[in-house]
Design a protein around this motif. Structure first.
Motif, PDB file in Angstrom:
ATOM      1  N   THR A  35       0.826  -1.210   0.000  1.00  0.00           N
ATOM      2  CA  THR A  35       0.000   0.000   0.000  1.00  0.00           C
ATOM      3  C   THR A  35       0.863   1.264   0.000  1.00  0.00           C
ATOM      4  O   THR A  35       2.068   1.202   0.285  1.00  0.00           O
ATOM      5  CB  THR A  35      -0.892   0.052   1.251  1.00  0.00           C
ATOM      6  N   ALA A  36       0.220   2.391  -0.261  1.00  0.00           N
ATOM      7  CA  ALA A  36       0.907   3.686  -0.223  1.00  0.00           C
ATOM      8  C   ALA A  36       1.529   3.906   1.154  1.00  0.00           C
ATOM      9  O   ALA A  36       2.661   4.383   1.273  1.00  0.00           O
ATOM     10  CB  ALA A  36      -0.096   4.790  -0.556  1.00  0.00           C
ATOM     11  N   ASP A  37       0.800   3.548   2.201  1.00  0.00           N
ATOM     12  CA  ASP A  37       1.320   3.734   3.565  1.00  0.00           C
ATOM     13  C   ASP A  37       2.543   2.860   3.803  1.00  0.00           C
ATOM     14  O   ASP A  37       3.511   3.287   4.431  1.00  0.00           O
ATOM     15  CB  ASP A  37       0.229   3.401   4.596  1.00  0.00           C
ATOM     16  N   ALA A  76       2.359   8.996  -4.084  1.00  0.00           N
ATOM     17  CA  ALA A  76       2.843  10.315  -4.542  1.00  0.00           C
ATOM     18  C   ALA A  76       1.855  11.415  -4.130  1.00  0.00           C
ATOM     19  O   ALA A  76       2.256  12.490  -3.664  1.00  0.00           O
ATOM     20  CB  ALA A  76       3.021  10.311  -6.057  1.00  0.00           C
ATOM     21  N   ASP A  77       0.592  11.127  -4.276  1.00  0.00           N
ATOM     22  CA  ASP A  77      -0.434  12.119  -3.986  1.00  0.00           C
ATOM     23  C   ASP A  77      -0.521  12.394  -2.483  1.00  0.00           C
ATOM     24  O   ASP A  77      -0.503  13.540  -2.031  1.00  0.00           O
ATOM     25  CB  ASP A  77      -1.770  11.597  -4.531  1.00  0.00           C
ATOM     26  N   PHE A  79       1.622  11.689   0.074  1.00  0.00           N
ATOM     27  CA  PHE A  79       2.795  12.110   0.853  1.00  0.00           C
ATOM     28  C   PHE A  79       3.573  13.265   0.224  1.00  0.00           C
ATOM     29  O   PHE A  79       4.312  13.945   0.916  1.00  0.00           O
ATOM     30  CB  PHE A  79       3.698  10.905   1.128  1.00  0.00           C
ATOM     31  N   PHE A  80       3.413  13.490  -1.073  1.00  0.00           N
ATOM     32  CA  PHE A  80       4.162  14.585  -1.700  1.00  0.00           C
ATOM     33  C   PHE A  80       3.234  15.551  -2.433  1.00  0.00           C
ATOM     34  O   PHE A  80       3.694  16.492  -3.078  1.00  0.00           O
ATOM     35  CB  PHE A  80       5.218  14.034  -2.666  1.00  0.00           C
ATOM     36  N   GLY A  81       1.936  15.294  -2.359  1.00  0.00           N
ATOM     37  CA  GLY A  81       0.952  16.199  -2.972  1.00  0.00           C
ATOM     38  C   GLY A  81       1.167  16.381  -4.465  1.00  0.00           C
ATOM     39  O   GLY A  81       0.976  17.476  -4.991  1.00  0.00           O
ATOM     40  N   CYS A  82       1.608  15.351  -5.153  1.00  0.00           N
ATOM     41  CA  CYS A  82       1.809  15.526  -6.602  1.00  0.00           C
ATOM     42  C   CYS A  82       1.244  14.359  -7.402  1.00  0.00           C
ATOM     43  O   CYS A  82       1.072  13.253  -6.895  1.00  0.00           O
ATOM     44  CB  CYS A  82       3.277  15.771  -6.929  1.00  0.00           C
ATOM     45  N   ARG A  83       0.955  14.681  -8.649  1.00  0.00           N
ATOM     46  CA  ARG A  83       0.471  13.702  -9.619  1.00  0.00           C
ATOM     47  C   ARG A  83       1.690  13.168 -10.346  1.00  0.00           C
ATOM     48  O   ARG A  83       2.380  13.931 -11.027  1.00  0.00           O
ATOM     49  CB  ARG A  83      -0.392  14.439 -10.642  1.00  0.00           C
ATOM     50  N   PRO A  84       1.991  11.886 -10.211  1.00  0.00           N
ATOM     51  CA  PRO A  84       3.217  11.399 -10.851  1.00  0.00           C
ATOM     52  C   PRO A  84       3.088  11.320 -12.370  1.00  0.00           C
ATOM     53  O   PRO A  84       1.996  11.136 -12.899  1.00  0.00           O
ATOM     54  CB  PRO A  84       3.387  10.002 -10.261  1.00  0.00           C
ATOM     55  N   MET A  85       4.230  11.459 -13.052  1.00  0.00           N
ATOM     56  CA  MET A  85       4.278  11.128 -14.483  1.00  0.00           C
ATOM     57  C   MET A  85       4.468   9.626 -14.555  1.00  0.00           C
ATOM     58  O   MET A  85       5.277   9.073 -13.814  1.00  0.00           O
ATOM     59  CB  MET A  85       5.520  11.749 -15.130  1.00  0.00           C
ATOM     60  N   VAL A  86       3.723   8.991 -15.442  1.00  0.00           N
ATOM     61  CA  VAL A  86       3.859   7.540 -15.592  1.00  0.00           C
ATOM     62  C   VAL A  86       4.284   7.241 -17.033  1.00  0.00           C
ATOM     63  O   VAL A  86       3.529   7.520 -17.975  1.00  0.00           O
ATOM     64  CB  VAL A  86       2.541   6.811 -15.230  1.00  0.00           C
TER      65      VAL A  86
END
Ligand SMILES: Nc1ncnc2c1ncn2[C@@H]1O[C@H](COP(=O)(O)OP(=O)(O)OP(=O)(O)O)[C@@H](O)[C@H]1O
Ligand SMILES: CC(C)(CO)[C@@H](O)C(=O)NCCC(=O)O
Ligand SMILES: [K+]
Length: 259
Positions: A35-37, A76-77, A79-86
């Motif tokens: 998971t993200a966590d 990414a969203d 913990f870093f408040g961003c939309r990753p490039m994939v």
């Protein structure tokens, strides 16, 4: 700062790029249910251990395993408040479009290797990457991925021998002392080590003959240095090629956004 994530079928590697250098590289096994966590717990423990306090503003992901991307996006969203490039998604631009058969989904790791290799070494290349699979990526004169080859990875071949033959143990790949093995383990290592030297030499020679222009061979992936001991397989070894490629693609997209 950029967090670059290279997710292979076996291992996932995170590197933090400050614009000049990689501050650290962290490796974990690839597991779609993480998971993200769980990513964050692992990530924050290690960066604390290394005493790094990164200010991550951007995330780029290359994943050969589509299922892991969901949790990495949440990571990414959250913990870093961003939309990753994939890499491989239509909105993530490549410096050079691949020239392959219509409908082919080239592995994102191969596209990333291509971008990284062209940036560092120019065109007319064969990139040999020793990961879960052993891949051959042909980078054209203009930097486009134009095809290549996919062979079973070295560790996969050794594992397959062990799984299929009752009397063959699990062994790690290494360069055996002699080609003629005088015990089971040496025989297996001889078969796999010298077999892959032959495979790499043979495929590269045939690619070169078909391509009809001089080409340089770049080796990358965990086992490239080991195979470089076999024979002159590569013109160069570039161990952080995939990570470098991720920074190149990220940069390319940032420049395109700014225009
Ligand atoms: N002598 C060695 N014997 C066995 N494995 C090795 C050796 N040297 C390095 N490695 C392995 O190489 C791997 C690093 O390779 P790399 O990251 O290129 O591919 P991978 O993680 O196996 O595959 P993927 O990227 O497809 O997940 C590590 O798993 C490391 O344990
Ligand atoms: C070949 C692998 C598994 C190597 O990681 C990966 O690049 C992949 O899943 N590729 C998809 C098929 C292709 O590259 O043509
Ligand atoms: K890899």
């Amino acid at each position: 700062m950029l967090l670059a994530i290279d997710c292979g079928n076996t291992n996932t590697v995170f590197s933090i790029w400050d614009g000049k250098e990689f501050l650290c590289t962290l490796r974990t096994s690839t597991h779609h249910a993480r998971t993200a966590d769980a990513y964050f717990t692992w990530f924050s423990t290690l960066i604390n251990h290394y005493g790094i306090k990164p200010d991550i503003t951007d995330v780029i992901i290359s994943s050969t395993v589509p299922r892991v991307v969901f949790n990495l996006r949440v990571f990414a969203d959250r913990f870093f408040g961003c939309r990753p490039m994939v890499v491989g998604k239509p909105e993530c631009l490549l410096p050079h479009a691949p020239r392959v058969d219509p409908g082919t989904q080239v592995g994102p790791d191969r596209l990333v290797n291509t971008a990284g290799a062209f940036d560092r070494h120019g065109g007319d290349l064969i990139v040999v990457d020793f990961g879960t699979a052993t891949t051959f990526d042909v980078v054209a004169h203009d930097g486009a991925y134009v095809g290549g080859g996919i062979a079973p990875g070295v560790n996969l071949s050794l594992e397959a021998l062990h799984m299929a033959a009752a009397a063959l143990p699990h062994v790690d790949v290494t360069k055996p002392p002699k080609v003629i093995g005088t015990n089971t383990v040496d025989c297996m290592q001889s078969g796999v080590f010298w077999g892959y030297v032959g495979l790499v030499n043979g495929i590269c020679a045939r690619i070169r003959a078909e391509y009809e222009r001089p080409m340089r061979i770049i080796g990358t992936g965990g086992l490239a240095p080991l195979f470089a001991q076999g024979e002159m397989l590569f013109d160069e070894i570039d161990d952080d090629l995939t990570m470098h490629g991720l920074t190149v693609i990220h940069d390319h997209n940032k420049k395109a956004e700014a225009q």
